[in-house]
Design a protein around this motif. Sequence first.
Motif, PDB file in Angstrom:
ATOM      1  N   GLY A 147      41.405  20.493  22.444  1.00 44.14           N
ATOM      2  CA  GLY A 147      41.347  20.476  23.902  1.00 44.14           C
ATOM      3  C   GLY A 147      41.944  21.735  24.505  1.00 44.14           C
ATOM      4  O   GLY A 147      41.398  22.311  25.453  1.00 44.14           O
ATOM      5  N   LEU A 148      43.072  22.174  23.961  1.00 48.32           N
ATOM      6  CA  LEU A 148      43.704  23.402  24.452  1.00 48.32           C
ATOM      7  C   LEU A 148      42.826  24.627  24.182  1.00 48.32           C
ATOM      8  O   LEU A 148      42.689  25.505  25.042  1.00 48.32           O
ATOM      9  CB  LEU A 148      45.089  23.582  23.808  1.00 48.32           C
ATOM     10  N   VAL A 149      42.240  24.684  23.007  1.00 47.78           N
ATOM     11  CA  VAL A 149      41.349  25.800  22.679  1.00 47.78           C
ATOM     12  C   VAL A 149      40.149  25.819  23.622  1.00 47.78           C
ATOM     13  O   VAL A 149      39.756  26.870  24.144  1.00 47.78           O
ATOM     14  CB  VAL A 149      40.893  25.731  21.203  1.00 47.78           C
ATOM     15  N   THR A 150      39.576  24.654  23.877  1.00 47.76           N
ATOM     16  CA  THR A 150      38.418  24.560  24.770  1.00 47.76           C
ATOM     17  C   THR A 150      38.769  25.033  26.177  1.00 47.76           C
ATOM     18  O   THR A 150      38.021  25.813  26.781  1.00 47.76           O
ATOM     19  CB  THR A 150      37.898  23.105  24.811  1.00 47.76           C
ATOM     20  N   LEU A 151      39.911  24.595  26.698  1.00 51.21           N
ATOM     21  CA  LEU A 151      40.307  25.011  28.045  1.00 51.21           C
ATOM     22  C   LEU A 151      40.661  26.497  28.093  1.00 51.21           C
ATOM     23  O   LEU A 151      40.351  27.178  29.081  1.00 51.21           O
ATOM     24  CB  LEU A 151      41.469  24.153  28.542  1.00 51.21           C
ATOM     25  N   ARG A 152      41.299  27.000  27.031  1.00 50.03           N
ATOM     26  CA  ARG A 152      41.613  28.431  26.987  1.00 50.03           C
ATOM     27  C   ARG A 152      40.327  29.253  26.975  1.00 50.03           C
ATOM     28  O   ARG A 152      40.195  30.239  27.699  1.00 50.03           O
ATOM     29  CB  ARG A 152      42.469  28.759  25.771  1.00 50.03           C
ATOM     30  N   ASN A 153      39.356  28.838  26.180  1.00 44.03           N
ATOM     31  CA  ASN A 153      38.079  29.545  26.158  1.00 44.03           C
ATOM     32  C   ASN A 153      37.377  29.440  27.507  1.00 44.03           C
ATOM     33  O   ASN A 153      36.690  30.376  27.926  1.00 44.03           O
ATOM     34  CB  ASN A 153      37.190  29.002  25.042  1.00 44.03           C
ATOM     35  N   GLY A 154      37.549  28.318  28.183  1.00 44.46           N
ATOM     36  CA  GLY A 154      36.944  28.141  29.503  1.00 44.46           C
ATOM     37  C   GLY A 154      37.492  29.123  30.524  1.00 44.46           C
ATOM     38  O   GLY A 154      36.733  29.755  31.266  1.00 44.46           O
ATOM     39  N   TYR A 155      38.816  29.278  30.582  1.00 50.38           N
ATOM     40  CA  TYR A 155      39.346  30.215  31.573  1.00 50.38           C
ATOM     41  C   TYR A 155      39.056  31.661  31.177  1.00 50.38           C
ATOM     42  O   TYR A 155      38.867  32.523  32.038  1.00 50.38           O
ATOM     43  CB  TYR A 155      40.823  29.960  31.908  1.00 50.38           C
ATOM     44  N   LYS A 156      38.956  31.937  29.883  1.00 47.36           N
ATOM     45  CA  LYS A 156      38.578  33.297  29.475  1.00 47.36           C
ATOM     46  C   LYS A 156      37.134  33.594  29.855  1.00 47.36           C
ATOM     47  O   LYS A 156      36.814  34.710  30.276  1.00 47.36           O
ATOM     48  CB  LYS A 156      38.800  33.492  27.971  1.00 47.36           C
ATOM     49  N   ASN A 157      36.268  32.610  29.748  1.00 48.69           N
ATOM     50  CA  ASN A 157      34.889  32.784  30.193  1.00 48.69           C
ATOM     51  C   ASN A 157      34.834  32.978  31.707  1.00 48.69           C
ATOM     52  O   ASN A 157      34.072  33.811  32.198  1.00 48.69           O
ATOM     53  CB  ASN A 157      34.028  31.586  29.784  1.00 48.69           C
ATOM     54  N   ALA A 158      35.636  32.225  32.426  1.00 51.35           N
ATOM     55  CA  ALA A 158      35.676  32.384  33.887  1.00 51.35           C
ATOM     56  C   ALA A 158      36.176  33.782  34.250  1.00 51.35           C
ATOM     57  O   ALA A 158      35.686  34.397  35.205  1.00 51.35           O
ATOM     58  CB  ALA A 158      36.562  31.309  34.516  1.00 51.35           C
ATOM     59  N   PHE A 159      37.134  34.318  33.479  1.00 51.18           N
ATOM     60  CA  PHE A 159      37.585  35.679  33.744  1.00 51.18           C
ATOM     61  C   PHE A 159      36.466  36.682  33.490  1.00 51.18           C
ATOM     62  O   PHE A 159      36.344  37.683  34.193  1.00 51.18           O
ATOM     63  CB  PHE A 159      38.810  36.056  32.902  1.00 51.18           C
ATOM     64  N   ALA A 160      35.644  36.407  32.496  1.00 50.17           N
ATOM     65  CA  ALA A 160      34.520  37.301  32.214  1.00 50.17           C
ATOM     66  C   ALA A 160      33.593  37.388  33.429  1.00 50.17           C
ATOM     67  O   ALA A 160      33.019  38.447  33.697  1.00 50.17           O
ATOM     68  CB  ALA A 160      33.749  36.824  30.986  1.00 50.17           C
ATOM     69  N   GLN A 161      33.475  36.302  34.178  1.00 47.48           N
ATOM     70  CA  GLN A 161      32.656  36.329  35.395  1.00 47.48           C
ATOM     71  C   GLN A 161      33.317  37.188  36.472  1.00 47.48           C
ATOM     72  O   GLN A 161      32.643  37.909  37.201  1.00 47.48           O
ATOM     73  CB  GLN A 161      32.407  34.904  35.903  1.00 47.48           C
ATOM     74  N   ILE A 162      34.634  37.110  36.576  1.00 48.07           N
ATOM     75  CA  ILE A 162      35.360  37.986  37.500  1.00 48.07           C
ATOM     76  C   ILE A 162      35.141  39.428  37.082  1.00 48.07           C
ATOM     77  O   ILE A 162      34.893  40.305  37.914  1.00 48.07           O
ATOM     78  CB  ILE A 162      36.868  37.669  37.510  1.00 48.07           C
ATOM     79  N   ASP A 163      35.235  39.679  35.791  1.00 45.33           N
ATOM     80  CA  ASP A 163      35.058  41.019  35.241  1.00 45.33           C
ATOM     81  C   ASP A 163      33.709  41.595  35.653  1.00 45.33           C
ATOM     82  O   ASP A 163      33.615  42.741  36.099  1.00 45.33           O
ATOM     83  CB  ASP A 163      35.191  40.950  33.719  1.00 45.33           C
ATOM     84  N   VAL A 164      32.655  40.805  35.541  1.00 43.03           N
ATOM     85  CA  VAL A 164      31.312  41.264  35.906  1.00 43.03           C
ATOM     86  C   VAL A 164      31.269  41.655  37.384  1.00 43.03           C
ATOM     87  O   VAL A 164      30.744  42.713  37.745  1.00 43.03           O
ATOM     88  CB  VAL A 164      30.260  40.165  35.607  1.00 43.03           C
ATOM     89  N   GLN A 165      31.833  40.813  38.232  1.00 42.25           N
ATOM     90  CA  GLN A 165      31.772  41.088  39.664  1.00 42.25           C
ATOM     91  C   GLN A 165      32.671  42.255  40.068  1.00 42.25           C
ATOM     92  O   GLN A 165      32.300  43.069  40.915  1.00 42.25           O
ATOM     93  CB  GLN A 165      32.136  39.829  40.463  1.00 42.25           C
ATOM     94  N   LEU A 166      33.836  42.357  39.444  1.00 35.87           N
ATOM     95  CA  LEU A 166      34.705  43.501  39.754  1.00 35.87           C
ATOM     96  C   LEU A 166      34.057  44.803  39.290  1.00 35.87           C
ATOM     97  O   LEU A 166      34.141  45.825  39.977  1.00 35.87           O
ATOM     98  CB  LEU A 166      36.077  43.324  39.110  1.00 35.87           C
ATOM     99  N   GLN A 167      33.404  44.768  38.147  1.00 35.48           N
ATOM    100  CA  GLN A 167      32.722  45.967  37.662  1.00 35.48           C
ATOM    101  C   GLN A 167      31.611  46.363  38.628  1.00 35.48           C
ATOM    102  O   GLN A 167      31.427  47.540  38.931  1.00 35.48           O
ATOM    103  CB  GLN A 167      32.161  45.736  36.257  1.00 35.48           C
ATOM    104  N   ARG A 168      30.892  45.363  39.130  1.00 33.91           N
ATOM    105  CA  ARG A 168      29.835  45.640  40.115  1.00 33.91           C
ATOM    106  C   ARG A 168      30.441  46.273  41.363  1.00 33.91           C
ATOM    107  O   ARG A 168      29.905  47.237  41.909  1.00 33.91           O
ATOM    108  CB  ARG A 168      29.111  44.336  40.469  1.00 33.91           C
ATOM    109  N   ARG A 169      31.555  45.726  41.812  1.00 32.25           N
ATOM    110  CA  ARG A 169      32.249  46.275  42.979  1.00 32.25           C
ATOM    111  C   ARG A 169      32.663  47.714  42.717  1.00 32.25           C
ATOM    112  O   ARG A 169      32.438  48.593  43.539  1.00 32.25           O
ATOM    113  CB  ARG A 169      33.476  45.415  43.285  1.00 32.25           C
ATOM    114  N   HIS A 170      33.259  47.944  41.576  1.00 30.66           N
ATOM    115  CA  HIS A 170      33.730  49.291  41.238  1.00 30.66           C
ATOM    116  C   HIS A 170      32.569  50.271  41.117  1.00 30.66           C
ATOM    117  O   HIS A 170      32.722  51.454  41.424  1.00 30.66           O
ATOM    118  CB  HIS A 170      34.548  49.260  39.955  1.00 30.66           C
ATOM    119  N   ASP A 171      31.413  49.797  40.672  1.00 31.33           N
ATOM    120  CA  ASP A 171      30.238  50.665  40.566  1.00 31.33           C
ATOM    121  C   ASP A 171      29.634  50.986  41.929  1.00 31.33           C
ATOM    122  O   ASP A 171      29.029  52.048  42.102  1.00 31.33           O
ATOM    123  CB  ASP A 171      29.168  50.021  39.672  1.00 31.33           C
ATOM    124  N   LEU A 172      29.767  50.089  42.895  1.00 30.14           N
ATOM    125  CA  LEU A 172      29.227  50.336  44.233  1.00 30.14           C
ATOM    126  C   LEU A 172      30.053  51.350  45.024  1.00 30.14           C
ATOM    127  O   LEU A 172      29.511  52.088  45.850  1.00 30.14           O
ATOM    128  CB  LEU A 172      29.178  49.026  45.038  1.00 30.14           C
TER     129      LEU A 172
END
Length: 194
Positions: free
Chosen positions: A23-48
């Motif tokens: 359960g802990l591994v699953t939730l940790r992977n979940g928030y890391k995946n959610a951070f990856a979505q932030i990463d994509v959007q921040l990169q888009r922002r930085h590219d604009l």
Amino acid sequence: MSAVIFLLVLGLLAFFLIGVYNGLVTLRNGYKNAFAQIDVQLQRRHDLIPNLVETAKAYLGHERGTLEAVIAARGGALSALKAAQANPGDPAAMRQLSSAEGLLGGALGRFTATVEAYPELKASANMQQLSEELASTENRIAFARQAYNDGVLSYNNKREVFPNNFVAGLFGFAAAQSLELETPEARQAPKVSF
């Protein structure tokens, strides 16, 4: 008979430990995946941002300080993002990213205020399109940050409740840090009005 009871209790304990660990591994992977979505959007922002600055340069020749501040803040935000990518949830990396993005948000706010004073720049189709893309990206960042923070909350709750806190400590599940914005200006998307 007592050996069977002992083995049964031992088996139940093993299943409990495995369940909490997974359960802990699953939730940790979940928030890391959610951070990856932030990463994509921040990169888009930085590219604009460089496109916005390049578009504005022709009109804002004597506003060089504002343009340089945006570029410098973007550079700091990119560095902080790279540090956070290496270990999403790390408290120091999240504080650094939050601070850098706050500075970038402030610089973009000053940039937007400067653009307001130049009607010909505001009327530029390229500037309008880039500004709309930036505003859309800011909204996506907010949604991605909310999903990340929700994931961090779920993970931290699971690792802190009794008796899971013993399993988390035993296997080294450290607390994750949510991504908060540091300044009130950074809590708002840059205003775009044309």
